[in-house]
Design an enzyme around this catalytic site. Sequence first.
Site, PDB file in Angstrom:
ATOM      1  N   HIS A  21       0.842  -1.205   0.000  1.00 34.33           N
ATOM      2  CA  HIS A  21       0.000   0.000   0.000  1.00 34.33           C
ATOM      3  C   HIS A  21       0.877   1.255   0.000  1.00 34.33           C
ATOM      4  CE1 HIS A  21      -2.993  -2.747   2.288  1.00 34.33           C
ATOM      5  NE2 HIS A  21      -3.505  -2.569   1.089  1.00 34.33           N
ATOM      6  N   LYS A  45     -15.188  -6.916   5.371  1.00 34.62           N
ATOM      7  CA  LYS A  45     -14.217  -7.770   6.074  1.00 34.62           C
ATOM      8  C   LYS A  45     -14.364  -7.668   7.587  1.00 34.62           C
ATOM      9  CE  LYS A  45     -10.948  -7.307   2.339  1.00 34.62           C
ATOM     10  NZ  LYS A  45      -9.810  -6.563   1.800  1.00 34.62           N
ATOM     11  N   ARG A  94      -2.562  -6.228  -8.463  1.00 38.25           N
ATOM     12  CA  ARG A  94      -1.405  -7.093  -8.256  1.00 38.25           C
ATOM     13  C   ARG A  94      -1.324  -8.181  -9.313  1.00 38.25           C
ATOM     14  NH1 ARG A  94      -3.188  -8.639  -2.529  1.00 38.25           N
ATOM     15  NH2 ARG A  94      -5.096  -8.288  -3.698  1.00 38.25           N
ATOM     16  N   SER A 132      -2.933  -7.959   3.006  1.00 42.34           N
ATOM     17  CA  SER A 132      -3.072  -7.814   4.460  1.00 42.34           C
ATOM     18  C   SER A 132      -3.376  -9.169   5.093  1.00 42.34           C
ATOM     19  CB  SER A 132      -4.180  -6.812   4.779  1.00 42.34           C
ATOM     20  OG  SER A 132      -3.847  -5.559   4.240  1.00 42.34           O
TER      21      SER A 132
END
Length: 166
Positions: A21, A45, A94, A132
């Site tokens: 990030h 989440k 990504r 993460s």
Amino acid sequence: MCSKKNIGVYPGTFDPLTNGHLSLIMRSTKIFDTVFVAVAADTSKKTLFSLDERIALAQQALSGAQNVIVEGFKGLLVDYVLKCNSRTIIRGLRAVSDFEYEFQIAMMNRKLIREIQTIFLITDYQWLYISSTIVKNVASLGGDVSDLVPHGVAIALQRKYSYNVQ
Ligand code: COA
């Protein structure tokens, strides 16, 4: 706080902020006059860190960064983007596997407010494999993640999972 400059908004759950990030934010500051790092309260989440903790960790990691503002936001991202006097959402890609999800949220955000565009930056190769979730998973089992996250985040993970940072 918001001005009529070229403003980008980089949203995320940031549970927690990683070096991936961080790299994307610093690259975004080369494109935008101001980058808002928008830490979402409303995320699907189940987070390890509270909203306040996620904001504080991001603020600490970015305390030396010029033209970067870290804030939490509640409600729809598009409303927050307008509030910042921005029309641009920044997201990182990504791998091809990110594309479908990102495509969907970019389309939905554009449907909600037509003039809001999403731009994608390709994540630097060093960080292509991290998320993460994978960082938390390794940290929870005592693995060393100190070169994958800012130092403050490594300490915070240590506290959550009670192990020692090198
Ligand atoms: N380097 C490393 N990892 C990266 C990365 C990069 N450059 N870019 C993304 N990631 C990882 C993140 O760590 C995260 O990993 P995780 O899934 O293991 O947590 C994952 O990719 C993507 O998460 P993140 O970037 O935090 O975004 P998100 O998908 O959790 O956030 C919001 C989505 C915040 C943008 C979305 O929930 C939102 O807009 N919420 C507000 C409410 C709203 O408007 N909803 C409607 C949206 S259409």
